[in-house]
Design an enzyme around this catalytic site. Sequence first.
Site, PDB file in Angstrom:
ATOM      1  N   HIS A  59       4.630  -5.488   9.924  1.00 31.29           N
ATOM      2  CA  HIS A  59       5.230  -5.195  11.210  1.00 31.29           C
ATOM      3  C   HIS A  59       5.191  -6.304  11.958  1.00 31.29           C
ATOM      4  CE1 HIS A  59       4.860  -0.403  10.386  1.00 31.29           C
ATOM      5  NE2 HIS A  59       3.736  -0.909   9.630  1.00 31.29           N
ATOM      6  N   HIS A  94       1.400   3.947   2.083  1.00 32.13           N
ATOM      7  CA  HIS A  94       1.972   4.551   3.047  1.00 32.13           C
ATOM      8  C   HIS A  94       3.519   4.599   2.986  1.00 32.13           C
ATOM      9  CE1 HIS A  94      -1.916   4.147   5.882  1.00 32.13           C
ATOM     10  NE2 HIS A  94      -1.920   5.243   5.127  1.00 32.13           N
ATOM     11  N   HIS A 143      -7.399  -0.632   5.599  1.00 28.28           N
ATOM     12  CA  HIS A 143      -6.439   0.308   5.937  1.00 28.28           C
ATOM     13  C   HIS A 143      -5.872   1.508   5.055  1.00 28.28           C
ATOM     14  CE1 HIS A 143      -2.649   1.082   8.304  1.00 28.28           C
ATOM     15  NE2 HIS A 143      -1.960   1.163   7.418  1.00 28.28           N
ATOM     16  N   HIS A 195       0.874  -1.275  -0.027  1.00 31.55           N
ATOM     17  CA  HIS A 195      -0.027   0.066  -0.007  1.00 31.55           C
ATOM     18  C   HIS A 195       0.863   1.205  -0.081  1.00 31.55           C
ATOM     19  CE1 HIS A 195       0.773  -0.606   4.332  1.00 31.55           C
ATOM     20  NE2 HIS A 195       0.504   0.545   4.596  1.00 31.55           N
ATOM     21  N   ASP A 208      -0.303  -4.011   5.983  1.00 32.09           N
ATOM     22  CA  ASP A 208      -1.133  -3.497   7.312  1.00 32.09           C
ATOM     23  C   ASP A 208      -2.497  -4.157   7.304  1.00 32.09           C
ATOM     24  OD1 ASP A 208       1.473  -2.357   7.802  1.00 32.09           O
ATOM     25  OD2 ASP A 208       0.950  -0.498   7.871  1.00 32.09           O
ATOM     26  N   ASP A 262       5.726   4.229   5.212  1.00 41.25           N
ATOM     27  CA  ASP A 262       6.827   3.365   5.747  1.00 41.25           C
ATOM     28  C   ASP A 262       6.491   1.876   5.139  1.00 41.25           C
ATOM     29  OD1 ASP A 262       4.024   3.087   6.696  1.00 41.25           O
ATOM     30  OD2 ASP A 262       4.697   2.226   8.634  1.00 41.25           O
ATOM     31  N   HIS A 263       6.258   1.853   3.641  1.00 42.59           N
ATOM     32  CA  HIS A 263       6.031   0.804   2.999  1.00 42.59           C
ATOM     33  C   HIS A 263       6.409   1.059   1.338  1.00 42.59           C
ATOM     34  CE1 HIS A 263       3.767  -1.913   5.732  1.00 42.59           C
ATOM     35  NE2 HIS A 263       3.376  -0.844   6.395  1.00 42.59           N
TER      36      HIS A 263
END
Length: 253
Positions: free
Chosen positions: A175, A62, A115, A60, A136, A64-65
Amino acid sequence: MHIESIPMWEGSGNNYAYLVTDEKTKDAVIIDPANPSEVLPTVKKAVDSGVNLKNIINTHHHGDHAGGNAEMLKTYSVPIIGGKDCAKVNKTPGHGDTFTVGESIKVKALHTPCHTQDSICYFFEDGNDRAVFTGDTLFIGGCGRFFEGTPKEMDKALNETLAALPDDTKVYPGHEYTKGNVKFGIRVLQSDPVKKLESFTNSNKYTQGKFTIGDEKKHNVFMRLDDPDVQKFTGKTDRVDVMGALREAKNSM
């Protein structure tokens, strides 16, 4: 297939990137390489040993991905497969679309909006070896926050789309959140599977790839919406209401 987990931002985000390689052809993909400074040494070592990096894959958009895409492309100019909102994405597979990694690994894209609306989980199959990379959406013993979606969407993502995968499919989330998830889960459901997960997390730092979809159906309270004890905790009986109440309770921990 060979799966190498690459921890990123340990102690803060506790993210994972994953390098997945077809052992026959040495073709490989890197999933969610969000922090290139931590990912590139592992990829370089693999490439130097003969691995051919073919794609970056994102679950996705975001940061942090997918936030490492531009930096990764400076070293490895490969196409990016991911959700429609991911940085530098070249191809967004449709729900149920398939592609291959090398000769042996078949990948199916599974749209799991909630998410984020562009969330995609990827089911990898190599003979009897099965894995799903869930970003996530699904964590070990938990699920992601509903940033762009609804309880109904998460119920579908977890309990229709992902629950339909073979029970022996190993789960690789975005995560390492299991300790926090089981701390919540044991408040909701004091069952043997939840206690077993709690025991595992007390003695193991990493849980990625250690549990299956079959395990999640037993110890993940977000996949047990019809369980009387889960319904009692939420004070709800409708599945969607139970999902929403669980997430709200987890958010307030």
